[in-house]
Write an enzyme that holds these catalytic residues in place. Structure first.
Site, PDB file in Angstrom:
ATOM      1  N   ASP A 150       9.241   2.648   1.858  1.00  0.00           N
ATOM      2  CA  ASP A 150       8.056   3.384   2.293  1.00  0.00           C
ATOM      3  C   ASP A 150       7.887   3.110   3.792  1.00  0.00           C
ATOM      4  O   ASP A 150       7.452   2.031   4.195  1.00  0.00           O
ATOM      5  CB  ASP A 150       6.840   2.904   1.490  1.00  0.00           C
ATOM      6  CG  ASP A 150       5.533   3.559   1.940  1.00  0.00           C
ATOM      7  OD1 ASP A 150       5.485   4.083   3.074  1.00  0.00           O
ATOM      8  OD2 ASP A 150       4.561   3.529   1.170  1.00  0.00           O
ATOM      9  N   LYS A 152       2.416  10.131   8.373  1.00  0.00           N
ATOM     10  CA  LYS A 152       1.634   9.672   9.520  1.00  0.00           C
ATOM     11  C   LYS A 152       2.056  10.279  10.860  1.00  0.00           C
ATOM     12  O   LYS A 152       1.612  11.343  11.229  1.00  0.00           O
ATOM     13  CB  LYS A 152       1.647   8.149   9.569  1.00  0.00           C
ATOM     14  CG  LYS A 152       0.767   7.530   8.450  1.00  0.00           C
ATOM     15  CD  LYS A 152       0.478   6.084   8.709  1.00  0.00           C
ATOM     16  CE  LYS A 152      -0.335   5.406   7.625  1.00  0.00           C
ATOM     17  NZ  LYS A 152      -1.753   5.604   7.715  1.00  0.00           N
ATOM     18  N   PHE A 160       0.858  -1.187   0.000  1.00  0.00           N
ATOM     19  CA  PHE A 160       0.000   0.000   0.000  1.00  0.00           C
ATOM     20  C   PHE A 160       0.893   1.234   0.000  1.00  0.00           C
ATOM     21  O   PHE A 160       1.742   1.396   0.871  1.00  0.00           O
ATOM     22  CB  PHE A 160      -0.935   0.043   1.216  1.00  0.00           C
ATOM     23  CG  PHE A 160      -1.940   1.153   1.106  1.00  0.00           C
ATOM     24  CD1 PHE A 160      -3.123   0.979   0.397  1.00  0.00           C
ATOM     25  CD2 PHE A 160      -1.684   2.407   1.662  1.00  0.00           C
ATOM     26  CE1 PHE A 160      -4.037   2.020   0.253  1.00  0.00           C
ATOM     27  CE2 PHE A 160      -2.598   3.447   1.525  1.00  0.00           C
ATOM     28  CZ  PHE A 160      -3.773   3.258   0.811  1.00  0.00           C
TER      29      PHE A 160
HETATM   30  C1  LIG Z   1       2.805   2.279   3.868  1.00  0.00           C
HETATM   31  C2  LIG Z   1       1.918   3.414   3.492  1.00  0.00           C
HETATM   32  N1  LIG Z   1       2.261   4.206   2.459  1.00  0.00           N
HETATM   33  C3  LIG Z   1       1.504   5.256   2.082  1.00  0.00           C
HETATM   34  C4  LIG Z   1       0.331   5.563   2.728  1.00  0.00           C
HETATM   35  C5  LIG Z   1      -0.494   6.740   2.278  1.00  0.00           C
HETATM   36  O1  LIG Z   1      -0.415   7.761   3.214  1.00  0.00           O
HETATM   37  P1  LIG Z   1      -1.497   8.971   3.158  1.00  0.00           P
HETATM   38  O2  LIG Z   1      -2.827   8.379   3.504  1.00  0.00           O
HETATM   39  O3  LIG Z   1      -0.985   9.939   4.204  1.00  0.00           O
HETATM   40  O4  LIG Z   1      -1.456   9.535   1.793  1.00  0.00           O
HETATM   41  C6  LIG Z   1      -0.081   4.757   3.800  1.00  0.00           C
HETATM   42  C7  LIG Z   1      -1.363   5.024   4.497  1.00  0.00           C
HETATM   43  O5  LIG Z   1      -1.938   4.188   5.133  1.00  0.00           O
HETATM   44  C8  LIG Z   1       0.732   3.668   4.185  1.00  0.00           C
HETATM   45  O6  LIG Z   1       0.388   2.860   5.207  1.00  0.00           O
END
Ligand SMILES: Cc1ncc(COP(=O)(O)O)c(C=O)c1O
Length: 398
Positions: A223, A252, A138
């Site tokens: 990520d 986050k 994700f």
């Molecule tokens: C691993 C990871 N990358 C990217 C995101 C996307 O972040 P945002 O919702 O702040 O755009 C998330 C959100 O849950 C995530 O868990």
């Protein structure tokens, strides 16, 4: 305004893209939140791994007040001290040499993906623009990051997706090796897959990816939007692996709930982001970077990642003890305070049952309950959460 009317207005005025729990939260403190009927809940969702220092942490609240009364926003065409201090602190506490600020996780990943394309073209070869990501990952909801996300359910209806992405199974070095070719600009992975089900890779996976990138010249992007900021028991998830990425994305928990994203990278990668090549109106305002500085300083000063490692082990031990007498639990996995409970049946009804018993938890995939308590959760709160989980899972037929 009464709760019933607000719920009706929510159904009427919001776009219908969220499946929301039927409660209205009005207040939070530490690990606890309260709904509009005055019911108290233990919050093991933390806004999906955001409020790592708990709700309304006094240092964070103080920084918000002070920053709001000092200088809320100026453009990135000017310098501001909090942004500089935060960049310096992130560099001093990570592998990185440079930092770009934005407003969310998806935007941090967008920055990383754009950087990878420009780096590939300028430093490797004119047709090296592809990014290899993993199934079940994700990475966000923008068009590029949803393309990078290896889950068709998030992509459905938004086709055509972006060109230049490939996906291979997570934790499969051979598959990555086979996919890597003379078009590859970068490999993008989460050090632990969060949303996809809390999957912890084998110990040799991230070092193996590092080796593949070193040999091919491709950038290694981690990520760390969910795994970063102490969540896994170290400040950054990659610290468990013994290797470092070339690029890392964070968001986050970085400002404990005030929206922020950041892309951290090595000097050589950063050099392709020449003046004017990328930017953000709100990225790294003096307001949000003051709050992030307060968050990061507290997290490091109070050794909260170490605390999450210690208490996370207790929580996992407690869950494994429940598992021993409950066949509904197929497995317990994770690191620190990012924990997945794999179930023999769909997790959503059990998430609802936990909420009705006063514990807020998340799902991750169809059959996994995900726990992401604040790093400040007290041992007594963990014990209470375990009692609720034990009770809910045993009533569910375990
Ligand atoms: C691993 C990871 N990358 C990217 C995101 C996307 O972040 P945002 O919702 O702040 O755009 C998330 C959100 O849950 C995530 O868990």
């Amino acid at each position: 305004m009464d709760t019933k009317t607000l719920m009706e207005w929510s159904a009427r005025y919001h776009t219908p893209n969220y499946g929301r729990s039927p409660i209205l939260l009005v207040r939070g403190e530490g690990t606890r939140v309260w709904d509009s009927d005055g019911r108290e809940y233990l919050d093991f969702t933390t806004g999906i791994a955001v409020t790592a220092l708990g709700h309304c942490h006094p240092v964070v609240t103080g920084a918000i007040r002070e920053a709001a009364a000092t200088l809320l926003h100026v453009s990135n065409i000017f310098h501001t001290a909090p942004q500089i201090h935060l960049a310096k602190m992130l560099v001093e506490h990570s592998f990185a040499d440079r930092v770009f600020f934005c407003n969310s996780g998806a935007e941090a990943n967008e920055a990383a993906l754009k950087l990878a394309r420009k780096y590939g073209k300028e430093k490797l070869a004119s047709d090296r623009y592809e990014v290899i990501a993993t199934h079940n990952s994700f990475h966000g909801r923008t068009l590029a990051t949803v393309t990078a996300t290896g889950q068709p359910k998030y992509q459905h209806g938004f086709e055509p997706l972006m060109p230049g992405f490939k996906h291979v199974p997570y934790n499969d070095l051979r598959a990555m090796e086979r996919a890597l070719d003379n078009r590859t600009a970068a490999i993008l992975v989460e050090p632990i897959q969060g949303e996809g089900g809390v999957h912890v890779p084998d110990d040799d996976y991230l070092p193996g990816l590092r080796k593949l990138c070193d040999e091919s010249g491709a950038l290694l992007i981690f990520d760390e939007i969910q795994t970063g900021m102490g969540r896994t028991g170290k400040l950054w998830g990659y610290e468990h692996s013994g290797v470092e990425p070339d690029v890392m994305t964070v968001a986050k928990a970085l400002a404990n709930g005030v929206p922020i994203g950041a892309m951290l990278c090595r000097e050589e990668a950063a050099s392709v982001l020449t003046a004017g090549s990328h930017g953000s109106t709100f990225g790294g305002t003096p307001f949000v970077t003051s709050v992030a500085l307060a968050t990061l300083t507290t997290m490091i000063g109070e050794k909260l990642p170490e605390r999450a490692a210690r208490l996370g082990r207790d929580l996992m031990d407690g869950l494994r003890a429940i598992q021993a007498s409950n066949p509904l639990i197929k497995g317990v996995r994770g690191r620190g305070f990012l924990i997945g409970i794999e179930l023999a049946k769909p997790a959503a009804p059990l998430m609802d049952a936990c909420r009705d018993s006063g514990l807020l938890v998340l799902t991750a995939g169809e059959k996994v309950l995900r726990l992401a308590p604040p790093l400040v959760a007290q041992p007594g709160e963990i014990a209470r959460a375990l009692d609720i989980l034990k009770d809910v899972l045993s009533k569910a037929g375990g």
